[in-house]
Scaffold this motif. Structure first.
Motif, mmCIF file in Angstrom:
data_model
loop_
_atom_site.group_PDB
_atom_site.id
_atom_site.type_symbol
_atom_site.label_atom_id
_atom_site.label_comp_id
_atom_site.label_asym_id
_atom_site.label_seq_id
_atom_site.Cartn_x
_atom_site.Cartn_y
_atom_site.Cartn_z
ATOM 1 N N LEU A 1 0.777 32.617 97.425
ATOM 2 C CA LEU A 1 1.508 32.499 98.688
ATOM 3 C C LEU A 1 0.575 32.686 99.883
ATOM 4 O O LEU A 1 0.731 32.021 100.920
ATOM 5 C CB LEU A 1 2.631 33.540 98.739
ATOM 6 C CG LEU A 1 3.814 33.306 97.797
ATOM 7 C CD1 LEU A 1 4.808 34.455 97.915
ATOM 8 C CD2 LEU A 1 4.503 31.981 98.120
ATOM 9 N N ARG B 1 -1.458 29.540 100.386
ATOM 10 C CA ARG B 1 -0.548 28.497 100.895
ATOM 11 C C ARG B 1 -0.264 28.688 102.389
ATOM 12 O O ARG B 1 -0.079 27.721 103.129
ATOM 13 C CB ARG B 1 0.750 28.536 100.107
ATOM 14 C CG ARG B 1 1.774 27.492 100.531
ATOM 15 C CD ARG B 1 3.014 27.559 99.652
ATOM 16 N NE ARG B 1 4.025 26.643 100.137
ATOM 17 C CZ ARG B 1 4.924 26.959 101.061
ATOM 18 N NH1 ARG B 1 4.928 28.176 101.586
ATOM 19 N NH2 ARG B 1 5.810 26.080 101.465
ATOM 20 N N SER B 2 -0.252 29.952 102.850
ATOM 21 C CA SER B 2 0.106 30.232 104.246
ATOM 22 C C SER B 2 -1.062 30.050 105.217
ATOM 23 O O SER B 2 -0.850 29.971 106.426
ATOM 24 C CB SER B 2 0.631 31.669 104.376
ATOM 25 O OG SER B 2 -0.428 32.609 104.217
ATOM 26 N N ARG B 3 -2.291 29.995 104.697
ATOM 27 C CA ARG B 3 -3.459 29.929 105.565
ATOM 28 C C ARG B 3 -3.703 28.500 106.040
ATOM 29 O O ARG B 3 -3.508 27.531 105.304
ATOM 30 C CB ARG B 3 -4.711 30.432 104.834
ATOM 31 C CG ARG B 3 -4.566 31.798 104.191
ATOM 32 C CD ARG B 3 -4.190 32.877 105.186
ATOM 33 N NE ARG B 3 -5.317 33.301 105.997
ATOM 34 C CZ ARG B 3 -5.259 34.243 106.927
ATOM 35 N NH1 ARG B 3 -4.112 34.849 107.192
ATOM 36 N NH2 ARG B 3 -6.344 34.570 107.606
ATOM 37 N N GLU B 4 -4.151 28.369 107.252
ATOM 38 C CA GLU B 4 -4.399 27.047 107.832
ATOM 39 C C GLU B 4 -5.843 26.601 107.648
ATOM 40 O O GLU B 4 -6.155 25.422 107.817
ATOM 41 C CB GLU B 4 -4.041 27.062 109.322
ATOM 42 C CG GLU B 4 -2.549 27.305 109.570
ATOM 43 C CD GLU B 4 -2.218 27.291 111.047
ATOM 44 O OE1 GLU B 4 -3.158 27.173 111.857
ATOM 45 O OE2 GLU B 4 -1.026 27.425 111.387
ATOM 46 N N LYS C 1 7.266 33.241 106.230
ATOM 47 C CA LYS C 1 6.547 32.477 105.209
ATOM 48 C C LYS C 1 6.574 33.182 103.850
ATOM 49 O O LYS C 1 6.482 32.536 102.819
ATOM 50 C CB LYS C 1 5.098 32.241 105.645
ATOM 51 C CG LYS C 1 4.957 31.311 106.850
ATOM 52 C CD LYS C 1 3.492 31.045 107.163
ATOM 53 C CE LYS C 1 3.350 30.077 108.327
ATOM 54 N NZ LYS C 1 1.922 29.787 108.636
ATOM 55 N N PHE C 2 6.697 34.501 103.874
ATOM 56 C CA PHE C 2 6.720 35.268 102.632
ATOM 57 C C PHE C 2 8.164 35.678 102.315
ATOM 58 O O PHE C 2 8.510 36.855 102.303
ATOM 59 C CB PHE C 2 5.787 36.476 102.734
ATOM 60 C CG PHE C 2 4.334 36.094 102.704
ATOM 61 C CD1 PHE C 2 3.595 36.183 101.533
ATOM 62 C CD2 PHE C 2 3.713 35.604 103.845
ATOM 63 C CE1 PHE C 2 2.249 35.808 101.510
ATOM 64 C CE2 PHE C 2 2.375 35.227 103.825
ATOM 65 C CZ PHE C 2 1.648 35.327 102.652
#
Length: 458
Positions: free
Chosen positions: A81, A84-87, A157-158
């Motif tokens: 997760l 997945r959340s990092r740009e 996001k989490f």
């Protein structure tokens, strides 16, 4: 993802990702492979492991400081997760996450009416328990990890739903591979591209972890022609486990089973003595014994129950080495145990929401769309009911045999079968004998009706 893997040193020659009818996405060959030939290798640096998560400069310190320590499942789920959340900064790993399914068909994602199709099965019970546990675990992670580092784990996001914690857990369950290292420690990992290979019971074990290099390899489990789908073998799993972890079933699965749980309360008479006997037999006071199509009533079920029903005189005889719990203690005790088994298994079968014959009829008529969740749940219920019916039939056959033997032998004690001591007749019916008052009292409940009937006739 394939480009990133090749740049990282992965060996993927002769393979490609492809879509297969009914199965969905998998791995296809572009050339022939012989059984045992190395098909692909994923280098250590591309693997998802707890060690790699701990080594991450941003995420690692948070994971290592969590108290109590996070489980392997939660560590890997959070790692997925987080990436997945990092740009930016995780291009390769992000390409793997992007290639993962957006949803899963594991039982924790079933609608209530879909899960109800297998009501009474072990899958139904475990799924309900899992749903509750996942909610509790997520709330704990919010308190212990996410809420303490909102800059790293924004709660929008989490989440638990959508492509959130439940999805990440299912990713770990369905795509992780487990190994035992040379030092005996377990290792769980996710391997990009390799986790796209689907399961087949027709191939041999073919995924290998090299502890010296840290690389993961897939070997050909059989001969492949060009354009064939590549498979690996998850192991001999029943449909209940396949559906819970991987989201699919195998109709008429030869590995279907039912996990029978046997337990005894610590306050039960002579519990400590029986606990030692269970341990000497390789059992525990709470045992889960797998009933299978090939062995629907394993010997350990009877071993456990024989010990559970020992009384004071039996325990004294065991101390004198006159009783072997691997064999029947006496005809009457064996009858008691087998009757209990027949009744208990019957109660388990009665608890299924839809009986076996009805499910077979519904499947034949296409009531449940093939490949759908309800269809898969129906196959789980079918498999477990078949196993339990075989187990009940086996217990009934054993019961009939013991009753026949005890009925034909009137020379021994009607309760324990002993014939090496002076016997006394029942004072009322004069029809059966006992070796003493203790056996007469113990056997009275079983003998009462016949005794009264015989006495009335006389």
């Amino acid at each position: 993802m394939e480009g990133w893997l090749r740049e990282s040193g992965a060996e993927l020659d002769g393979l490609e990702l492809a879509h297969f009818p009914a199965i969905g996405r998998g791995v296809r060959t572009l050339r022939c492979f012989k059984q045992g030939e190395r098909i692909l290798t994923i280098p250590s640096g591309c693997l998802w492991t707890v060690e790699h998560a701990y080594a991450d400069a941003v995420l690692g310190p948070v994971l290592r400081s969590a108290q109590p320590p996070l489980s392997v499942e939660d560590t890997l789920a959070i790692y997925i997760l987080f990436v997945r959340s990092r740009e930016s900064g995780y291009d390769g790993l992000r390409s793997h996450v992007a290639a993962l399914p957006a949803s899963y068909s594991s039982s924790i994602f079933f609608e209530d009416d879909e899960l109800e199709v297998c009501a009474g099965s072990s899958l139904y019970t475990i799924t309900r328990q899992l749903e509750q546990r996942i909610e509790e675990d997520y709330r704990g992670l919010v308190v212990r990890v996410f809420g303490l580092h909102l800059d790293l784990f924004p709660l929008n996001k989490f989440t638990i739903e959508n492509v959130g914690y439940k999805w990440a857990l299912c990713t770990v369950w369905s795509r992780a591979m487990d190994f035992v290292l040379p030092n005996g420690n377990p290792l769980r990992l996710l391997a990009p591209f390799a986790d796209m290979v689907n399961h087949s019971p027709e191939v041999k074990q073919c995924h290998v972890y090299d502890a010296s290099s840290g690389n993961l390899s897939i070997l050909a489990g059989k001969d492949y022609e060009a354009e064939d789908q590549v498979f690996i073998y998850y192991g001999p799993m029943p449909n209940s486990r396949l559906l819970r972890l991987y989201g699919f079933v195998i109709p008429d699965n030869p590995n279907d089973s039912y996990d029978l749980v046997l337990s005894t309360h610590p306050l039960a008479p002579f519990y400590e003595q029986k606990q030692k006997l269970w341990a000497s037999a390789g059992l525990n006071s709470t045992c889960t014994i797998s009933l299978t199509l090939d062995d629907p009533l394993p010997k350990n079920v009877l071993r456990y129950l024989r010990i559970q029903r020992l009384d004071e005189s039996d325990l004294a005889a065991i101390a004198l080495q006159k009783i072997d719990t691997n064999e029947k203690i006496s005809d009457s005790k064996e009858v008691e145990i087998l009757r209990f088994l027949v009744e208990s298994i019957g109660s388990l079968l009665d608890s299924f929401g839809t009986r076996l014959e009805k499910l077979q009829e519904q499947l034949a008529k296409g009531v449940y769309p093939v490949g759908g969740n309800a269809w898969a749940a129906a196959h789980v219920s079918l498999g477990e009911q078949k196993v339990l019916r075989l187990a009940r039939k086996r217990a009934e056959d054993l019961l009939a045999a013991v009753e026949s033997e005890s009925g034909n032998d009137r020379d021994g004690c009607a309760n324990c079968g002993k014939d090496s001591v002076p016997l006394m007749l029942c004072g009322k019916c004069k029809g059966i004998k006992y070796c003493g008052r203790t056996c007469q009292v113990a056997h009275y409940k079983e003998h009462k009706a016949a005794c009264r009937a015989t006495t009335a006739k006389n």
